[in-house]
Structures are given as structure tokens and as C-alpha cells.
Design an enzyme around this catalytic site. Structure first.
Site, PDB file in Angstrom:
ATOM      1  N   PRO A 110       4.421   2.828   1.196  1.00  0.00           N
ATOM      2  CA  PRO A 110       3.509   4.593   2.191  1.00  0.00           C
ATOM      3  C   PRO A 110       2.066   4.472   1.730  1.00  0.00           C
ATOM      4  O   PRO A 110       1.685   5.540   1.853  1.00  0.00           O
ATOM      5  CB  PRO A 110       5.024   4.497   2.415  1.00  0.00           C
ATOM      6  CG  PRO A 110       5.504   4.509   0.973  1.00  0.00           C
ATOM      7  CD  PRO A 110       5.741   3.309   0.610  1.00  0.00           C
ATOM      8  N   GLY A 143       0.349   1.533  -3.580  1.00  0.00           N
ATOM      9  CA  GLY A 143      -0.886   2.175  -5.212  1.00  0.00           C
ATOM     10  C   GLY A 143      -2.167   2.866  -4.863  1.00  0.00           C
ATOM     11  O   GLY A 143      -2.718   3.620  -5.131  1.00  0.00           O
ATOM     12  N   TYR A 151      13.265  -9.461  -5.007  1.00  0.00           N
ATOM     13  CA  TYR A 151      12.915  -9.140  -6.306  1.00  0.00           C
ATOM     14  C   TYR A 151      13.589  -9.606  -7.410  1.00  0.00           C
ATOM     15  O   TYR A 151      14.448  -9.157  -8.605  1.00  0.00           O
ATOM     16  CB  TYR A 151      13.202  -7.415  -6.437  1.00  0.00           C
ATOM     17  CG  TYR A 151      12.203  -6.901  -4.954  1.00  0.00           C
ATOM     18  CD1 TYR A 151      11.689  -7.996  -3.960  1.00  0.00           C
ATOM     19  CD2 TYR A 151      12.996  -5.665  -4.539  1.00  0.00           C
ATOM     20  CE1 TYR A 151      11.695  -6.785  -2.920  1.00  0.00           C
ATOM     21  CE2 TYR A 151      13.103  -4.977  -3.293  1.00  0.00           C
ATOM     22  CZ  TYR A 151      12.101  -5.535  -2.649  1.00  0.00           C
ATOM     23  OH  TYR A 151      11.903  -5.316  -1.153  1.00  0.00           O
ATOM     24  N   PHE A 190      -3.082   4.910  -2.595  1.00  0.00           N
ATOM     25  CA  PHE A 190      -3.461   6.289  -2.305  1.00  0.00           C
ATOM     26  C   PHE A 190      -2.507   6.857  -3.156  1.00  0.00           C
ATOM     27  O   PHE A 190      -2.442   8.198  -3.077  1.00  0.00           O
ATOM     28  CB  PHE A 190      -2.788   6.636  -0.925  1.00  0.00           C
ATOM     29  CG  PHE A 190      -3.666   5.929  -0.356  1.00  0.00           C
ATOM     30  CD1 PHE A 190      -4.962   5.980   0.494  1.00  0.00           C
ATOM     31  CD2 PHE A 190      -2.543   5.151   1.351  1.00  0.00           C
ATOM     32  CE1 PHE A 190      -5.671   5.435   1.426  1.00  0.00           C
ATOM     33  CE2 PHE A 190      -3.473   4.868   2.099  1.00  0.00           C
ATOM     34  CZ  PHE A 190      -4.645   4.664   2.356  1.00  0.00           C
TER      35      PHE A 190
END
Length: 329
Positions: free
Chosen positions: A201, A205, A55, A207
Site C-alpha cells: 500500500p 516503499g 516467503y 511512498f
């Protein structure tokens, strides 16, 4: 606070995926803003932070190490190795020597003497998993890492790895619209006593009302290369999102909270790590740990959004070649 078990620790079932502070989605915040996000996460009760060497090409680990060096005892720290860069070229490399070099870089960047949970980020098909796990087991024995994890790997690989040394966690994408773990990995984790850590999860983005028009995303945004966001598939998927949002409103919770509560409902061994660069979303997400969905609501969600109703695969064919998780027929 309700807790679940991860790598020998009791943690908030909602962890913080730190990737978006340095990488992948939108424009990353300035380091000082990222530092404020991390401190706010701990103040809110997040007890599990997830990062990776990948990252920001080390920037995310450096940010965490610099920002939280005085609060190291307050959270379970997870990082990952196995994706290496040579200039612009990316490779998966889980050879023992590479792992040993990577962990030293991570420890330095994170300004710590141990990482609680250290994952192999992807399967290295050129290196037997047993050799990679053997190297990680040596790092456990040396006290440099507390536990071993795998990411985006199959149930068979998990069993092979677990036979060499206990695997504490499997991390894989899991949400209402990415159901691959339900083929085998989710159940295998439960059988072996391994935590299942769900990344993305809230469907990258989607949901959380984070995407309405993929064309408005910045050019570097990871989602621009993913088939579910292309011109062919997105109009169909947006209709599902609108129906999902209506259901969340009827329950008087936010869409993100509904998505997270659904993930946590899949088993007591499941932990979710939504990522965000927004303080408001950080605060919103952590409250999902206390939401329990009725069986009727879960059935409605499963009927609305599943592998048959979502348009498009989660990765392009080129990206999928690096992923070992099982695929639906």
C-alpha cells in the site's frame, strides 16, 4: 481502536505484511531481530499478520511460529499456498493434493493447529478454481483453516470461487500508483461481503521515502526487476514522489501515513498490510488507522498519482503472465 472485519474477526485496519522479514526487499534482518519486530507489532496493537509459504521458502512461517508460539491467540494469522519450488524452478500449483500437503507444512512451521485465513497465492490456470476451492473448503470443515482467501485474481474468478464456498478475502496490490482493483475487484469484494486486503500500500516503499536511487538497492531486491524503477521510468516517478511528499508535509503527517490513509479511504471493507523491517516504520504505519483525509485531499492525491501519471507497468511481461487481475486497456 477502530476495527474492520476480516475472516470473521475484528482487526486493526492496518495489518503487518511479514514478507520483508525474510524475503524480497533489501537484506532481511537476523531471525532474532525479526522476532523482536513481531513482538513489537503485537505490542503496538497489530492484530493481523500476513505471511506465505513462499516467503523465504518457509523461513517466514518458521520465524512467526517460533517467535510467537506463546501469543497465538492475540492475532489473526493469514498465510498462502500455491507457489511451489522445485530447486530453482518456480511453479504455480493449486491442485487439491498440493494444497493439502502445503497446509500441513504451514501448520508445522507456524506451530499452530489452525490458520485463520488461507489464500491461494496465484491462479493456477491448469486447475479449475472450483477444484482448488473445494479442497480448501474441506480444510475449513476439518478446522485446519478458518477461512478462504484469493490473491491477485480477477472478479470473475472471485465469483466462481465464492459460488463453491464463501471467500473471506481478496489480496491484491493496491496503492495510489497501482489502481487495477478499481476496474472490478474492489467493487465485487464489497458486493460479496469479502474483505479487500491491499498489499504494497506504500508502493513497495516508494511512498515511505524508502527508495530514492534504485541503483543503490541490493542486487537481489525485487524492485530491480520492476519497470517503474528502471532508468527510463524512475526519474518521472521520482518527481511524483517529491510532490506527494510535499503534500504529506503540508498535512503534518508522514508520506507513508498519507499513502495508508488513502488506501483505507477506499472502503470500509479495505485493509492494508504494509511491510517493514524497521521498528520506526512499524510504529509510524499503525498510527495511520486514525487519520481521516478530507475530500479535497483525496481529490488532490487522485489527480497527482494515478494510472495515467505513473510511468511503467507494475510487472515485467514475464511476471504479468502469472497475474490474473484485470488490466486497464
Amino acid at each position: 481502536m477502530k476495527t474492520r472485519h476480516l475472516a470473521g474477526h475484528a482487526v486493526n485496519p492496518i495489518g503487518y505484511g511479514c514478507m520483508s522479514l525474510s524475503h524480497a526487499y533489501g537484506v532481511p534482518p537476523a531471525p532474532e531481530d525479526g522476532a523482536r519486530m513481531l513482538h513489537r507489532a503485537l505490542d503496538l496493537g497489530y492484530t493481523h499478520l500476513d505471511t506465505a509459504r513462499l516467503y523465504g521458502l518457509g523461513a517466514n512461517e518458521t520465524l512467526i511460529g517460533e517467535a510467537l508460539k506463546g501469543r497465538r491467540s492475540q492475532y489473526v494469522l493469514a498465510s498462502k499456498c500455491g507457489i511451489e519450488f522445485d530447486g530453482d524452478k518456480r511453479r504455480i500449483d493449486c491442485r487439491p493434493d498440493t494444497i493439502r500437503t502445503a497446509v500441513e507444512k504451514s501448520l508445522t512451521a507456524l506451530q499452530t493447529d489452525h490458520i485463520d485465513l488461507y489464500y491461494l497465492h496465484r491462479r493456477d490456470f491448469e486447475t479449475p478454481i472450483e477444484e482448488s476451492i473445494g479442497a480448501l473448503a474441506d480444510l475449513v470443515a476439518a478446522g485446519k483453516i478458518g477461512a478462504i482467501g484469493l490473491s491477485e485474481m480477477s472478479a470473475d474468478t472471485l465469483r466462481r470461487a465464492h459460488a463453491v464456498h464463501p471467500v473471506a478475502a481478496m489480496q491484491t496490490e493496491y496503492s495510489l500508483w497501482s489502481r487495477n482493483p478499481e476496474i472490478a475487484v474492489l467493487a465485487t469484494c464489497a458486493e460479496l461481503g469479502c474483505a479487500f486486503v491491499a498489499f504494497s500500500p506504500v508502493a513497495r516503499g516508494v511512498f515511505a521515502n524508502g527508495v530514492r536511487d534504485p541503483d543503490a538497492l541490493v542486487a537481489s531486491d525485487l524492485r530491480r526487476s520492476q519497470p517503474r524503477f528502471n532508468a527510463e521510468n524512475w526519474p518521472h516517478n521520482l518527481q511524483l514522489v517529491d510532490r506527494f511528499n510535499t503534500l504529506a508535509a503540508s498535512l503534518d503527517i508522514t508520506p507513508a501515513q498519507l499513502a495508508l490513509a488513502w488506501v483505507l479511504s477506499r472502503g470500509e471493507h479495505v485493509i492494508a498490510i504494509p511491510g517493514t523491517a524497521s521498528v520506526a516504520h512499524l510504529e509510524e504505519n499503525v498510527r495511520a488507522r486514525d487519520i481521516e483525509l478530507s475530500g479535497e485531499t483525496i481529490d488532490r492525491l487522485d489527480s497527482l498519482i494515478n494510472r495515467h501519471t505513473v510511468a511503467g507497468p507494475r510487472y515485467s511481461a514475464a511476471m504479468q503472465r502469472a497475474i490474473e487481475t484485470e488490466e486497464f486497456a
